[in-house]
Design a protein around this motif. Structure first.
Motif, PDB file in Angstrom:
ATOM      1  N   SER A  47       0.825  -1.200   0.000  1.00  0.00           N
ATOM      2  CA  SER A  47       0.000   0.000   0.000  1.00  0.00           C
ATOM      3  C   SER A  47       0.866   1.260   0.000  1.00  0.00           C
ATOM      4  O   SER A  47       0.916   1.993   0.963  1.00  0.00           O
ATOM      5  CB  SER A  47      -0.982  -0.001   1.175  1.00  0.00           C
ATOM      6  OG  SER A  47      -0.284  -0.164   2.365  1.00  0.00           O
ATOM      7  N   MET A  48       1.538   1.437  -1.107  1.00  0.00           N
ATOM      8  CA  MET A  48       2.321   2.672  -1.284  1.00  0.00           C
ATOM      9  C   MET A  48       1.380   3.780  -1.734  1.00  0.00           C
ATOM     10  O   MET A  48       0.419   3.524  -2.453  1.00  0.00           O
ATOM     11  CB  MET A  48       3.338   2.500  -2.409  1.00  0.00           C
ATOM     12  CG  MET A  48       4.271   1.347  -2.226  1.00  0.00           C
ATOM     13  SD  MET A  48       5.403   1.247  -3.626  1.00  0.00           S
ATOM     14  CE  MET A  48       4.342   1.160  -5.032  1.00  0.00           C
ATOM     15  N   ALA A  49       1.700   4.993  -1.347  1.00  0.00           N
ATOM     16  CA  ALA A  49       0.929   6.125  -1.864  1.00  0.00           C
ATOM     17  C   ALA A  49       1.534   6.588  -3.179  1.00  0.00           C
ATOM     18  O   ALA A  49       2.733   6.789  -3.283  1.00  0.00           O
ATOM     19  CB  ALA A  49       0.927   7.252  -0.842  1.00  0.00           C
ATOM     20  N   ASN A  51       0.737   9.491  -6.081  1.00  0.00           N
ATOM     21  CA  ASN A  51      -0.088  10.678  -6.372  1.00  0.00           C
ATOM     22  C   ASN A  51      -1.213  10.861  -5.358  1.00  0.00           C
ATOM     23  O   ASN A  51      -2.360  11.114  -5.716  1.00  0.00           O
ATOM     24  CB  ASN A  51      -0.700  10.595  -7.768  1.00  0.00           C
ATOM     25  CG  ASN A  51       0.372  10.532  -8.841  1.00  0.00           C
ATOM     26  OD1 ASN A  51       1.477  11.027  -8.626  1.00  0.00           O
ATOM     27  ND2 ASN A  51       0.051   9.920  -9.955  1.00  0.00           N
ATOM     28  N   GLY A  52      -0.881  10.645  -4.105  1.00  0.00           N
ATOM     29  CA  GLY A  52      -1.871  10.880  -3.060  1.00  0.00           C
ATOM     30  C   GLY A  52      -2.910   9.769  -2.916  1.00  0.00           C
ATOM     31  O   GLY A  52      -3.805   9.856  -2.094  1.00  0.00           O
ATOM     32  N   ARG A  53      -2.781   8.727  -3.714  1.00  0.00           N
ATOM     33  CA  ARG A  53      -3.729   7.611  -3.611  1.00  0.00           C
ATOM     34  C   ARG A  53      -2.982   6.350  -3.255  1.00  0.00           C
ATOM     35  O   ARG A  53      -1.874   6.121  -3.700  1.00  0.00           O
ATOM     36  CB  ARG A  53      -4.397   7.398  -4.969  1.00  0.00           C
ATOM     37  CG  ARG A  53      -5.700   8.142  -5.094  1.00  0.00           C
ATOM     38  CD  ARG A  53      -6.683   7.208  -5.799  1.00  0.00           C
ATOM     39  NE  ARG A  53      -7.988   7.832  -5.927  1.00  0.00           N
ATOM     40  CZ  ARG A  53      -8.425   8.367  -7.064  1.00  0.00           C
ATOM     41  NH1 ARG A  53      -7.676   8.361  -8.142  1.00  0.00           N
ATOM     42  NH2 ARG A  53      -9.626   8.882  -7.119  1.00  0.00           N
ATOM     43  N   ILE A  54      -3.645   5.493  -2.486  1.00  0.00           N
ATOM     44  CA  ILE A  54      -3.029   4.217  -2.142  1.00  0.00           C
ATOM     45  C   ILE A  54      -2.911   3.374  -3.419  1.00  0.00           C
ATOM     46  O   ILE A  54      -3.861   3.262  -4.185  1.00  0.00           O
ATOM     47  CB  ILE A  54      -3.899   3.489  -1.087  1.00  0.00           C
ATOM     48  CG1 ILE A  54      -4.054   4.364   0.159  1.00  0.00           C
ATOM     49  CG2 ILE A  54      -3.323   2.134  -0.731  1.00  0.00           C
ATOM     50  CD1 ILE A  54      -2.789   4.609   0.929  1.00  0.00           C
ATOM     51  N   GLN A  55      -1.772   2.758  -3.614  1.00  0.00           N
ATOM     52  CA  GLN A  55      -1.466   2.102  -4.868  1.00  0.00           C
ATOM     53  C   GLN A  55      -2.505   1.078  -5.354  1.00  0.00           C
ATOM     54  O   GLN A  55      -2.930   1.163  -6.506  1.00  0.00           O
ATOM     55  CB  GLN A  55      -0.067   1.480  -4.804  1.00  0.00           C
ATOM     56  CG  GLN A  55       0.569   1.256  -6.164  1.00  0.00           C
ATOM     57  CD  GLN A  55       0.156  -0.070  -6.769  1.00  0.00           C
ATOM     58  OE1 GLN A  55      -0.152  -0.991  -6.036  1.00  0.00           O
ATOM     59  NE2 GLN A  55       0.128  -0.154  -8.084  1.00  0.00           N
ATOM     60  N   GLU A  58      -5.558   2.762  -6.984  1.00  0.00           N
ATOM     61  CA  GLU A  58      -5.300   3.324  -8.311  1.00  0.00           C
ATOM     62  C   GLU A  58      -5.255   2.218  -9.367  1.00  0.00           C
ATOM     63  O   GLU A  58      -5.838   2.340 -10.449  1.00  0.00           O
ATOM     64  CB  GLU A  58      -3.944   4.060  -8.246  1.00  0.00           C
ATOM     65  CG  GLU A  58      -3.697   5.032  -9.364  1.00  0.00           C
ATOM     66  CD  GLU A  58      -4.719   6.163  -9.396  1.00  0.00           C
ATOM     67  OE1 GLU A  58      -5.146   6.620  -8.316  1.00  0.00           O
ATOM     68  OE2 GLU A  58      -5.093   6.574 -10.510  1.00  0.00           O
ATOM     69  N   GLU A 174     -13.479   4.038  -2.810  1.00  0.00           N
ATOM     70  CA  GLU A 174     -12.482   5.095  -2.695  1.00  0.00           C
ATOM     71  C   GLU A 174     -12.049   5.574  -4.076  1.00  0.00           C
ATOM     72  O   GLU A 174     -11.976   6.779  -4.345  1.00  0.00           O
ATOM     73  CB  GLU A 174     -11.279   4.563  -1.907  1.00  0.00           C
ATOM     74  CG  GLU A 174     -10.323   5.656  -1.499  1.00  0.00           C
ATOM     75  CD  GLU A 174      -9.116   5.087  -0.752  1.00  0.00           C
ATOM     76  OE1 GLU A 174      -9.255   4.048  -0.067  1.00  0.00           O
ATOM     77  OE2 GLU A 174      -8.029   5.682  -0.882  1.00  0.00           O
TER      78      GLU A 174
END
Ligand SMILES: O=C(O)CCC(=O)C(=O)O
Ligand SMILES: [Fe+2]
Length: 338
Positions: A47-49, A51-55, A58, A174
């Motif tokens: 769960s890397m961020a 662009n401000g979203r959790i991977q 996206e 989300e």
């Protein structure tokens, strides 16, 4: 020529019987041409961020828009649970006695077919068992009890699928910008459908499942380590590659509607193999029958007007014969439960 073997089964044949041969237009074309295995594989453990979203959010969003299909790994479902479930279905389909139970005409319970006919009058190259799963405590006791651990093992499997599907739907909320919990209370694992596709002497003539879309919100498929599932993308059939211990997730018609067409519910089918047996476990996460399904309000505005009519899920199922030949039986069973 030999004597007929008493233990032989319908698929122990050297040539495909006529009533399993599809017409040219339905047959799988170009089986010799390599097709890409390019359905996205998404790691739910990361769960890397970005662009401000959790991977994973996206990645799910992009895959659902482009393919309507993705696979998930590191999904948290213990390997023991999926392995046990696969073993149970393998044993179930190997049982000799069930050959006589073509159809169980009960309002609740389960439906088994080994020679399903299709709308084009040709048999599918598969055996199938289906049953309801919600509410779980009420359904479990009506499931097959052979092999003896069927009910226990599959109930444990369904509980895990419920958890995983809720998690995926929450990430979809989300990603789409829906309020958290949007699907809560109306996204149950209502139906399980397990398929057994034995080796076929000539896969160019047959199909395991005809091209279709799922009438669900989302469908989760465990396909073990076997190929066969294909998705129609931009006019080409692409393989959903066999990824060890992954779940295939596909966007059903109801989620396409709720997303106001941002997500796509794609045509898919199963082709057969000359050597391999495929066993798959499909679980359909559906809205409740009385749920009104319509594009989410936050996704409808002046520049993006609603593209779908609001419809009660019950009416959708009925009108589209969403559960095939057994739609009425299954729907009645669902109604008597709710
Ligand atoms: O066997 C499979 O993977 C296909 C299952 C499927 O598409 C379905 O049951 O709707
Ligand atoms: Fe499907």
């Amino acid at each position: 020529m030999g004597m007929e073997d008493k233990d032989s089964r319908w698929f122990d044949v050297d040539f495909v019987p006529d009533d399993y041969i599809f017409s040219q237009e339905d047959r799988p074309q170009n089986l010799d041409v390599p097709v890409s295995d390019s359905i996205p594989v998404i790691d739910l453990g990361k769960s890397m961020a970005v662009n401000g979203r959790i991977q994973p959010v996206e990645a799910i969003l992009t895959a659902s828009k482009e393919f309507g299909f993705f696979q998930v790994i590191n999904h948290g479902v213990p390997e023991k649970i999926t392995a046990d479930a696969m073993d149970v279905f393998k044993e179930f389909f190997d049982l000799p006695s069930k050959e006589t139970i073509e159809y169980v005409p009960r309002t609740k319970g389960w439906i088994y077919t080994s020679t399903d006919n299709t709308k084009v009058g040709v048999h599918l190259w598969r055996e199938n068992v289906k049953h309801l799963c919600h509410p779980l405590e009420e359904c479990v006791q009506l499931w097959p009890n052979k092999p003896a651990r069927y009910q226990e093992v599959i109930a444990a499997y369904i509980l895990e699928i419920q958890k995983l599907s809720s998690r995926i739907l929450e990430m979809i909320c989300e990603g789409l910008g829906l309020e958290p919990g949007y699907f809560k209370g109306t996204s149950e694992v209502q139906l399980l459908s397990s398929n057994f596709y034995p080796p076929c002497p000539d896969p160019s003539l047959t199909l395991g499942i005809l091209s279709h879309q799922d009438p669900s919100l989302i469908t989760l498929v465990y396909q073990g380590n076997s190929p066969g599932l294909q998705v129609l993308k931009d006019g080409h059939w692409i393989n959903v590659g066999a990824v060890p211990n992954a779940f295939v997730v596909n966007i059903g018609n109801q989620l396409e509607i709720i997303s106001n067409g941002k997500f796509r519910s794609m045509d898919h089918r199963v082709v057969t193999s000359p050597h391999e047996t495929r066993i798959s476990i499909a679980t359909f996460v559906n809205p409740s029958l009385d749920c009104i399904v319509e594009p989410a309000k936050v996704l409808v505005n002046e520049s993006e007007p609603s593209r779908y009519q609001a419809r009660r899920y019950k009416d959708y199922v009925h009108r589209n014969k969403a559960f095939g030949d057994h739609t009425v039986t299954i729907q009645n069973a669902m109604i008597s439960e709710s």
